[in-house]
Write a protein that holds these residues in place. Structure first.
Motif, mmCIF file in Angstrom:
data_model
loop_
_atom_site.group_PDB
_atom_site.id
_atom_site.type_symbol
_atom_site.label_atom_id
_atom_site.label_comp_id
_atom_site.label_asym_id
_atom_site.label_seq_id
_atom_site.Cartn_x
_atom_site.Cartn_y
_atom_site.Cartn_z
ATOM 1 N N GLY A 127 85.393 13.817 -94.214
ATOM 2 C CA GLY A 127 84.295 13.743 -95.168
ATOM 3 C C GLY A 127 83.973 15.058 -95.835
ATOM 4 N N LYS A 128 84.137 16.185 -95.093
ATOM 5 C CA LYS A 128 83.795 17.497 -95.638
ATOM 6 C C LYS A 128 84.575 17.786 -96.911
ATOM 7 C CE LYS A 128 83.567 22.397 -94.453
ATOM 8 N NZ LYS A 128 83.770 23.410 -93.379
ATOM 9 N N ASN A 129 85.880 17.515 -96.899
ATOM 10 C CA ASN A 129 86.708 17.785 -98.074
ATOM 11 C C ASN A 129 86.295 16.917 -99.258
ATOM 12 O OD1 ASN A 129 88.234 19.684 -96.653
ATOM 13 N ND2 ASN A 129 89.693 18.134 -95.949
ATOM 14 N N LYS A 130 85.963 15.659 -98.988
ATOM 15 C CA LYS A 130 85.624 14.740 -100.078
ATOM 16 C C LYS A 130 84.285 15.073 -100.716
ATOM 17 C CE LYS A 130 88.433 10.809 -98.637
ATOM 18 N NZ LYS A 130 88.497 9.343 -98.432
ATOM 19 N N ILE A 131 83.282 15.419 -99.898
ATOM 20 C CA ILE A 131 81.965 15.715 -100.471
ATOM 21 C C ILE A 131 81.918 17.096 -101.106
ATOM 22 C CG2 ILE A 131 80.791 14.181 -98.852
ATOM 23 C CD1 ILE A 131 79.857 16.664 -97.320
ATOM 24 N N SER A 132 82.887 17.958 -100.789
ATOM 25 C CA SER A 132 82.946 19.292 -101.400
ATOM 26 C C SER A 132 83.711 19.289 -102.712
ATOM 27 C CB SER A 132 83.597 20.288 -100.430
ATOM 28 O OG SER A 132 82.865 20.385 -99.230
ATOM 29 N N ASP A 133 84.337 18.158 -103.033
ATOM 30 C CA ASP A 133 85.130 18.066 -104.253
ATOM 31 C C ASP A 133 84.237 18.090 -105.485
ATOM 32 O OD1 ASP A 133 86.700 16.337 -106.443
ATOM 33 O OD2 ASP A 133 88.139 17.219 -105.042
ATOM 34 N N ALA A 134 84.668 18.830 -106.489
ATOM 35 C CA ALA A 134 83.876 18.988 -107.714
ATOM 36 C C ALA A 134 83.635 17.663 -108.421
ATOM 37 C CB ALA A 134 84.568 19.969 -108.663
ATOM 38 N N SER A 135 84.576 16.737 -108.316
ATOM 39 C CA SER A 135 84.431 15.445 -108.985
ATOM 40 C C SER A 135 83.227 14.669 -108.447
ATOM 41 C CB SER A 135 85.698 14.614 -108.820
ATOM 42 O OG SER A 135 85.951 14.335 -107.450
ATOM 43 N N PHE A 136 82.855 14.936 -107.200
ATOM 44 C CA PHE A 136 81.674 14.298 -106.619
ATOM 45 C C PHE A 136 80.410 15.107 -106.923
ATOM 46 C CE2 PHE A 136 78.862 14.044 -102.771
ATOM 47 C CZ PHE A 136 78.338 12.790 -103.033
ATOM 48 N N LEU A 137 80.449 16.402 -106.669
ATOM 49 C CA LEU A 137 79.259 17.242 -106.829
ATOM 50 C C LEU A 137 78.815 17.349 -108.286
ATOM 51 C CD1 LEU A 137 80.078 20.133 -104.318
ATOM 52 C CD2 LEU A 137 78.624 18.127 -103.958
ATOM 53 N N ASN A 138 79.760 17.345 -109.215
ATOM 54 C CA ASN A 138 79.398 17.479 -110.638
ATOM 55 C C ASN A 138 78.604 16.284 -111.165
ATOM 56 O OD1 ASN A 138 80.646 19.957 -110.763
ATOM 57 N ND2 ASN A 138 82.534 19.196 -111.698
ATOM 58 N N GLN A 139 78.664 15.169 -110.457
ATOM 59 C CA GLN A 139 77.927 13.982 -110.905
ATOM 60 C C GLN A 139 76.415 14.178 -110.823
ATOM 61 O OE1 GLN A 139 79.473 10.039 -109.532
ATOM 62 N NE2 GLN A 139 80.969 11.255 -108.403
ATOM 63 N N PHE A 140 75.976 15.124 -109.994
ATOM 64 C CA PHE A 140 74.540 15.365 -109.843
ATOM 65 C C PHE A 140 73.962 16.205 -110.981
ATOM 66 C CE2 PHE A 140 76.114 14.712 -105.501
ATOM 67 C CZ PHE A 140 75.238 13.745 -105.039
ATOM 68 N N SER A 141 74.813 16.999 -111.625
ATOM 69 C CA SER A 141 74.340 17.909 -112.673
ATOM 70 C C SER A 141 73.679 17.139 -113.808
ATOM 71 C CB SER A 141 75.506 18.737 -113.227
ATOM 72 O OG SER A 141 76.062 19.541 -112.206
ATOM 73 N N GLY A 142 72.496 17.621 -114.215
ATOM 74 C CA GLY A 142 71.755 16.996 -115.303
ATOM 75 C C GLY A 142 70.866 15.851 -114.871
ATOM 76 N N GLN A 143 70.949 15.480 -113.588
ATOM 77 C CA GLN A 143 70.117 14.397 -113.064
ATOM 78 C C GLN A 143 68.839 14.977 -112.449
ATOM 79 O OE1 GLN A 143 71.214 11.287 -113.670
ATOM 80 N NE2 GLN A 143 73.101 12.167 -114.515
ATOM 81 N N SER A 144 67.851 14.133 -112.265
ATOM 82 C CA SER A 144 66.618 14.573 -111.614
ATOM 83 C C SER A 144 66.619 14.241 -110.121
ATOM 84 C CB SER A 144 65.397 13.936 -112.276
ATOM 85 O OG SER A 144 65.502 12.520 -112.239
ATOM 86 N N ASN A 145 67.535 13.373 -109.711
ATOM 87 C CA ASN A 145 67.699 13.022 -108.296
ATOM 88 C C ASN A 145 69.103 12.446 -108.103
ATOM 89 O OD1 ASN A 145 67.556 10.188 -109.068
ATOM 90 N ND2 ASN A 145 65.328 10.450 -109.150
ATOM 91 N N ALA A 146 69.331 11.846 -106.927
ATOM 92 C CA ALA A 146 70.671 11.346 -106.603
ATOM 93 C C ALA A 146 70.828 9.855 -106.811
ATOM 94 C CB ALA A 146 70.998 11.695 -105.156
ATOM 95 N N ASP A 147 69.858 9.218 -107.434
ATOM 96 C CA ASP A 147 69.859 7.754 -107.517
ATOM 97 C C ASP A 147 71.036 7.187 -108.310
ATOM 98 O OD1 ASP A 147 67.584 7.894 -106.049
ATOM 99 O OD2 ASP A 147 66.205 7.384 -107.676
#
Length: 206
Positions: A127-147
């Protein structure tokens, strides 16, 4: 008691004393090593944290620690460039698959939208490798939360933990940004801290 039995008991006592002494020496050595390495590790962690804060806010000159009462928050900072508030950074933790996942989230001061997310710690594998991937983390940018961000297949627990971290951070930052509730203590991470200390000492000598 026979002579043979007496000798056996004496031998056992000697072995016990020797083992006790060895354990004591090892404990003292471990304590000494911990005493030496603890401040080094703390400095390294602070430097890594400073680097992460600068990643979100390259022009920052100081990070002011804010008080909070949000459960799950590890640390909460207001980020400044001189006297201008740039935004907030919050490190939060949530239960992953086998351990707690910690993530730092940066927020813009004006919009309170997410500037970025980085994983601080995660013992889950793979899981560590997958959640550290930019393709996942970049989805949060510009959002106000994780919904609006979905969990990752194959790392469901870990990615859900990241989503929880983001929502916890968003809640803490929203509370901190309200003028009526914003509060801070005296702890600061300041790039010019050493210069200020030197100037204070120089002034005291004059």
């Amino acid at each position: 008691m026979t002579k043979q039995s007496s000798g056996t008991v004496l031998f056992a006592v000697k072995i016990g004393v020797k083992l006790l002494l060895i354990c004591g020496i090892v404990a003292l050595l471990l304590a000494a090593v911990n005493h030496i390495t603890k401040p080094v590790i703390a400095q390294k962690e602070q430097a890594e944290e400073q680097q992460t804060l600068k990643h979100f806010f390259p022009s920052m000159t100081q990070a002011q620690t804010l008080s909070h009462d949000t459960q799950g928050v590890v640390a909460l900072y207001a980020i400044y460039e001189d006297q201008t508030l740039l935004g907030y950074c919050c490190t939060a933790g949530a239960k992953g698959f086998s351990d707690t996942v910690e993530a730092m989230v940066g927020f813009d001061a004006q919009t309170l939208q997410i500037k970025g997310v980085t994983i601080v710690s995660c013992a889950d594998s793979p899981g560590k490798n997958k959640i550290s991937d930019a393709s996942f983390l970049n989805q949060f940018s510009g959002q106000s939360n994780a919904d609006t961000v979905d969990a990752i297949s194959g790392a469901t627990y870990s990615s859900q933990a990241v989503r929880q971290c983001v929502n916890i951070a968003a809640q803490a930052v929203k509370a901190a940004a309200e003028p009526s509730t914003q509060n801070s203590d005296t702890t600061q991470i300041n790039e010019s801290e050493s210069e200020n200390v030197a100037q204070t000492a120089e002034g005291a000598m004059q």
